[in-house]
Scaffold this motif. Structure first.
Motif, PDB file in Angstrom:
ATOM      1  N   HIS A  27     -48.603   3.919 -11.465  1.00  0.00           N
ATOM      2  CA  HIS A  27     -48.689   4.216 -12.889  1.00  0.00           C
ATOM      3  C   HIS A  27     -47.313   4.658 -13.384  1.00  0.00           C
ATOM      4  CE1 HIS A  27     -49.226   8.041 -10.814  1.00  0.00           C
ATOM      5  NE2 HIS A  27     -48.861   8.667 -11.916  1.00  0.00           N
ATOM      6  N   ASP A  28     -47.249   5.155 -14.595  1.00  0.00           N
ATOM      7  CA  ASP A  28     -45.993   5.612 -15.190  1.00  0.00           C
ATOM      8  C   ASP A  28     -46.083   7.129 -15.372  1.00  0.00           C
ATOM      9  OD1 ASP A  28     -43.780   6.192 -16.737  1.00  0.00           O
ATOM     10  OD2 ASP A  28     -44.289   4.854 -18.396  1.00  0.00           O
ATOM     11  N   VAL A  29     -45.311   7.865 -14.585  1.00  0.00           N
ATOM     12  CA  VAL A  29     -45.343   9.324 -14.665  1.00  0.00           C
ATOM     13  C   VAL A  29     -44.932   9.807 -16.058  1.00  0.00           C
ATOM     14  CG1 VAL A  29     -44.285  11.432 -13.724  1.00  0.00           C
ATOM     15  CG2 VAL A  29     -44.990   9.603 -12.184  1.00  0.00           C
ATOM     16  N   ALA A  30     -44.095   9.038 -16.737  1.00  0.00           N
ATOM     17  CA  ALA A  30     -43.652   9.422 -18.078  1.00  0.00           C
ATOM     18  C   ALA A  30     -44.698   9.151 -19.148  1.00  0.00           C
ATOM     19  CB  ALA A  30     -42.355   8.687 -18.432  1.00  0.00           C
ATOM     20  N   ASP A  31     -45.808   8.526 -18.770  1.00  0.00           N
ATOM     21  CA  ASP A  31     -46.874   8.256 -19.741  1.00  0.00           C
ATOM     22  C   ASP A  31     -47.674   9.538 -19.946  1.00  0.00           C
ATOM     23  OD1 ASP A  31     -48.661   7.112 -21.440  1.00  0.00           O
ATOM     24  OD2 ASP A  31     -49.669   5.876 -19.938  1.00  0.00           O
ATOM     25  N   ASP A  32     -47.074  10.449 -20.683  1.00  0.00           N
ATOM     26  CA  ASP A  32     -47.566  11.818 -20.858  1.00  0.00           C
ATOM     27  C   ASP A  32     -47.415  12.138 -22.341  1.00  0.00           C
ATOM     28  OD1 ASP A  32     -47.648  14.602 -21.166  1.00  0.00           O
ATOM     29  OD2 ASP A  32     -46.505  15.019 -19.359  1.00  0.00           O
ATOM     30  N   ALA A  33     -48.521  12.342 -23.017  1.00  0.00           N
ATOM     31  CA  ALA A  33     -48.500  12.477 -24.478  1.00  0.00           C
ATOM     32  C   ALA A  33     -47.587  13.606 -24.938  1.00  0.00           C
ATOM     33  CB  ALA A  33     -49.921  12.698 -24.993  1.00  0.00           C
ATOM     34  N   ALA A  34     -47.678  14.764 -24.301  1.00  0.00           N
ATOM     35  CA  ALA A  34     -46.851  15.902 -24.722  1.00  0.00           C
ATOM     36  C   ALA A  34     -45.379  15.629 -24.463  1.00  0.00           C
ATOM     37  CB  ALA A  34     -47.307  17.165 -23.980  1.00  0.00           C
ATOM     38  N   LEU A  35     -45.068  15.020 -23.330  1.00  0.00           N
ATOM     39  CA  LEU A  35     -43.672  14.699 -23.005  1.00  0.00           C
ATOM     40  C   LEU A  35     -43.090  13.713 -24.001  1.00  0.00           C
ATOM     41  CD1 LEU A  35     -41.198  14.642 -21.069  1.00  0.00           C
ATOM     42  CD2 LEU A  35     -42.376  12.787 -19.843  1.00  0.00           C
ATOM     43  N   LEU A  36     -43.781  12.622 -24.231  1.00  0.00           N
ATOM     44  CA  LEU A  36     -43.229  11.579 -25.095  1.00  0.00           C
ATOM     45  C   LEU A  36     -43.083  12.066 -26.534  1.00  0.00           C
ATOM     46  CD1 LEU A  36     -45.190   8.498 -23.719  1.00  0.00           C
ATOM     47  CD2 LEU A  36     -42.857   9.209 -23.178  1.00  0.00           C
ATOM     48  N   GLY A  38     -42.560  15.125 -27.464  1.00  0.00           N
ATOM     49  CA  GLY A  38     -41.441  16.059 -27.483  1.00  0.00           C
ATOM     50  C   GLY A  38     -40.102  15.366 -27.436  1.00  0.00           C
ATOM     51  N   VAL A  39     -39.980  14.319 -26.642  1.00  0.00           N
ATOM     52  CA  VAL A  39     -38.716  13.575 -26.548  1.00  0.00           C
ATOM     53  C   VAL A  39     -38.343  12.997 -27.907  1.00  0.00           C
ATOM     54  CG1 VAL A  39     -37.643  11.510 -25.567  1.00  0.00           C
ATOM     55  CG2 VAL A  39     -38.905  13.075 -24.086  1.00  0.00           C
ATOM     56  N   VAL A  40     -39.307  12.425 -28.578  1.00  0.00           N
ATOM     57  CA  VAL A  40     -39.045  11.848 -29.910  1.00  0.00           C
ATOM     58  C   VAL A  40     -38.726  12.950 -30.908  1.00  0.00           C
ATOM     59  CG1 VAL A  40     -40.065  10.567 -31.825  1.00  0.00           C
ATOM     60  CG2 VAL A  40     -40.453   9.808 -29.461  1.00  0.00           C
ATOM     61  N   ARG A  41     -39.526  13.992 -30.919  1.00  0.00           N
ATOM     62  CA  ARG A  41     -39.359  15.085 -31.881  1.00  0.00           C
ATOM     63  C   ARG A  41     -38.006  15.777 -31.729  1.00  0.00           C
ATOM     64  NH1 ARG A  41     -43.680  17.357 -30.541  1.00  0.00           N
ATOM     65  NH2 ARG A  41     -42.868  18.898 -29.096  1.00  0.00           N
ATOM     66  N   GLU A  42     -37.544  15.916 -30.493  1.00  0.00           N
ATOM     67  CA  GLU A  42     -36.297  16.638 -30.237  1.00  0.00           C
ATOM     68  C   GLU A  42     -35.070  15.727 -30.254  1.00  0.00           C
ATOM     69  OE1 GLU A  42     -36.241  19.787 -30.292  1.00  0.00           O
ATOM     70  OE2 GLU A  42     -38.371  20.239 -30.081  1.00  0.00           O
ATOM     71  N   GLY A  43     -35.245  14.460 -30.651  1.00  0.00           N
ATOM     72  CA  GLY A  43     -34.088  13.626 -30.951  1.00  0.00           C
ATOM     73  C   GLY A  43     -33.617  12.674 -29.885  1.00  0.00           C
ATOM     74  N   ALA A 123     -32.841  14.240 -23.381  1.00  0.00           N
ATOM     75  CA  ALA A 123     -33.075  13.106 -22.492  1.00  0.00           C
ATOM     76  C   ALA A 123     -32.990  13.531 -21.036  1.00  0.00           C
ATOM     77  CB  ALA A 123     -32.051  12.002 -22.788  1.00  0.00           C
ATOM     78  N   ARG A 124     -31.963  14.294 -20.722  1.00  0.00           N
ATOM     79  CA  ARG A 124     -31.833  14.774 -19.342  1.00  0.00           C
ATOM     80  C   ARG A 124     -33.026  15.656 -18.959  1.00  0.00           C
ATOM     81  NH1 ARG A 124     -30.923  19.437 -17.074  1.00  0.00           N
ATOM     82  NH2 ARG A 124     -30.237  19.406 -14.882  1.00  0.00           N
ATOM     83  N   ALA A 125     -33.437  16.542 -19.864  1.00  0.00           N
ATOM     84  CA  ALA A 125     -34.574  17.413 -19.577  1.00  0.00           C
ATOM     85  C   ALA A 125     -35.824  16.592 -19.266  1.00  0.00           C
ATOM     86  CB  ALA A 125     -34.833  18.354 -20.751  1.00  0.00           C
ATOM     87  N   ALA A 126     -36.059  15.545 -20.022  1.00  0.00           N
ATOM     88  CA  ALA A 126     -37.220  14.688 -19.782  1.00  0.00           C
ATOM     89  C   ALA A 126     -37.103  13.993 -18.433  1.00  0.00           C
ATOM     90  CB  ALA A 126     -37.344  13.656 -20.900  1.00  0.00           C
TER      91      ALA A 126
END
Length: 553
Positions: A27-36, A38-43, A123-126
């Motif tokens: 699967h895709d570990v990055a497929d995480d609603a809160a993570l994605l 946040g990445v968009v919201r924080e730029g 990006a690095r944090a994600a």
């Protein structure tokens, strides 16, 4: 005479495998609603394709094998070569190097400092959040490398030489002259056996050699990743505690004196070598003004604390995904575990905690990012909120992982499940870069010395008021508690806990779906739940929480 039983089905029937979950791979570990979100919201929306690529790798059987091997076959210290020469090298399993190659290549070291795009630190944090779900130990060298750059900039001549190499995406292992390598990693040497967090009691001494360098003598108690290329070290100079750059290899190619006395036999984080180095006429360069070592290195500490928050959020997410996956495929008493009301309550509560931790971690990364572009309010917010997050999120991780492990029952207690490694890792971030008490007291110091930090925190919270009465009441109560300064130190943990919960509630009210925010405010701020996970009040949107948290079927 009875007939012998020859039917092979009799002997194999007891070995049939049923009611066990399939491997959690593919699967895709990055497929995480809160993570994605946040990445968009924080730029950092521009990073999403690379993040998903990293997420697919993180769930692969290959990555999981590397993680297991890097911890099973631990680093080995080689103090001398076969001829008796002192070498002070640490050997790692090949899987450690493979993990490092991927994470350095993904820019999880100091790369954001060389990237002028908005959102580079987010990006690095994600990326750290995703890679940390594979294996936490290999991230330690990258955490220190990332955090070293702002401190190193206190010596511009040194920064000009080393910063581009620290920001490299090339993993170039081995002790060689730093300027001949394609990429560097940095470490830090602060604590000593007599002082721990009280670094001002350090006894390592530095003397001016008169040629632009200094000489150090002393013994550090806990220095991780000793095979890194350069280290920022605190030592007592005539003018007071100062910060120094110590390379493992000197410009002329000779080995600097960096005697590794032993590797620490740690509870967890087994893949990462932590050591006790001894300095004896060790060559060093002064970083920042003499006598201002703590001030020079303090931003490094703040950034490593940020990564403590990210790492704990990642460990919680990894444990949650394991628990949800197991209960989706395991049946008991006639139905799947996840469909049983009490298990649903436990899993939804864990999902809520994980989303709050992830949201806060990305908000803190966003503050670092915006501070680099000159936003003083964000810098002030990060100064206070990072200490708050470090205290609370790292405190929650051990209990969280223990509860997730319990969801797997006996299956979670065996090494092959990966859960014991997550459990051993869980207390680490609460200890490194200052224990809970140190961070709680740091929050009080920030409140006393930096009124602009509290003002920035207040503005963050007040932007969410009016949407949930329980958040409003919790903020009013916290302000009332802060007005009473009697026995502040004694009450520090209680105050910081409330700081963290109010901030998480404010972030979720503003950014998460209403069902998520309402569940958090009711259970964490409204007093409608007990202490243990799995005590969410009736009426909580369990399905919504699980749908946002669950890995793909």
């Amino acid at each position: 005479m009875s007939e012998a039983v020859t039917d092979s089905s009799v002997s194999t029937a007891t070995h049939g495998v049923t009611n066990q979950p399939p491997p959690l791979v593919g699967h895709d570990v990055a497929d995480d609603a809160a993570l994605l979100a946040g990445v968009v919201r924080e730029g950092a929306s521009w990073f999403l394709p690379e993040l998903h690529e990293l997420g697919v790798w993180a769930s692969s059987a290959e990555a999981q094998t590397w993680a297991d091997e890097a911890n099973r076959y631990e680093p080995v210290l080689r103090t001398h070569d076969r001829y008796g020469h002192r070498v002070d090298e640490v050997e790692f399993h090949p899987s450690w190097h493979r993990l490092m190659e991927v994470s350095v290549g993904a820019g999880l070291g100091a790369t954001p400092w060389a990237d002028d795009r908005v959102g580079a630190h987010v990006a690095r944090a994600a990326g750290v959040f995703v890679a940390g779900q594979v294996e936490a130990g290999h991230l330690c060298p990258l955490v220190m490398t990332y955090a070293a750059v702002p401190a190193l900039r206190a010596a511009p001549d040194l920064a000009d030489v080393y910063e581009p190499l620290l920001a490299s995406r090339v993993y170039d292992f081995g002790l060689r002259v730093p300027t001949t390598k394609r990429g560097l990693l940095a470490g830090m040497g602060m604590t000593e056996k007599q002082g721990g967090s009280d670094v001002r009691s350090n006894t390592t001494v530095a003397r001016d050699a008169g040629d632009g360098t200094w000489r150090l003598r002393g013994h550090k108690w806990f220095t991780s990743a000793p095979m890194n290329d350069v280290f920022l070290v605190l030592a007592q100079a005539p003018g007071g505690l100062s910060c120094f750059l110590v390379p493992r290899v000197l410009p002329d190619g000779t080995r600097n004196t960096f005697r590794i006395q032993r590797l620490k036999d740690k509870l967890g984080n087994r893949s990462n070598a932590s050591s006790e180095p001894e300095f004896d006429d060790t060559v060093a360069w002064l970083v920042g003004p003499e006598g201002r070592g703590v001030r020079t290195i303090i931003e490094m500490v703040s950034l490593t604390r940020l990564d403590n928050v990210i790492g704990s959020a990642a460990g919680m997410r990894a444990a949650l995904v394991q628990a949800v996956h197991h209960t989706r495929h395991r049946a008991a008493f006639g139905r799947l575990l996840i469909d049983q009301p009490l298990m649903g309550n436990v899993l939804a509560d864990l999902a809520l905690e994980s989303e709050a931790a992830t949201t806060l971690a990305l908000r803190l990364a966003g503050a670092v990012d915006r501070a680099q572009f000159g936003n003083d309010q964000e810098k002030a917010f990060g100064r206070l909120a990072t200490a708050i997050g470090k205290y609370w999120v790292c405190k929650r991780q051990p209990a969280f992982v223990a509860e997730a492990l319990e969801c797997l029952g006996g299956n979670g207690y065996v090494e092959e499940s990966g859960m014991p490694r997550l459990y051993r890792e869980a207390p680490l971030n609460g200890i490194w870069e200052g224990s809970g008490n140190v961070n709680a007291l740091d929050v009080l110091r920030a409140l006393g010395r930096s009124p602009e930090a509290f003002a920035a925190y207040s503005e963050e919270v007040e932007g969410s008021l009016g949407a949930d009465s329980r958040l409003d009441a919790a903020w009013t109560s916290l302000q009332r508690e802060l007005a009473d300064t009697h026995e502040w130190e004694y009450r520090a943990r209680r105050l910081v806990e409330r700081f963290a919960l109010v901030l998480q509630g404010a972030l979720l009210v503003r950014h998460a779906p209403e069902d998520v925010a309402s569940a958090f405010c009711g259970s964490r701020l409204g007093g409608e739940s007990g202490y243990a996970f799995g005590t969410l009040p009736r009426g909580t949107a369990i399905d919504t929480l699980l749908d946002r948290a669950a890995p793909p079927h």
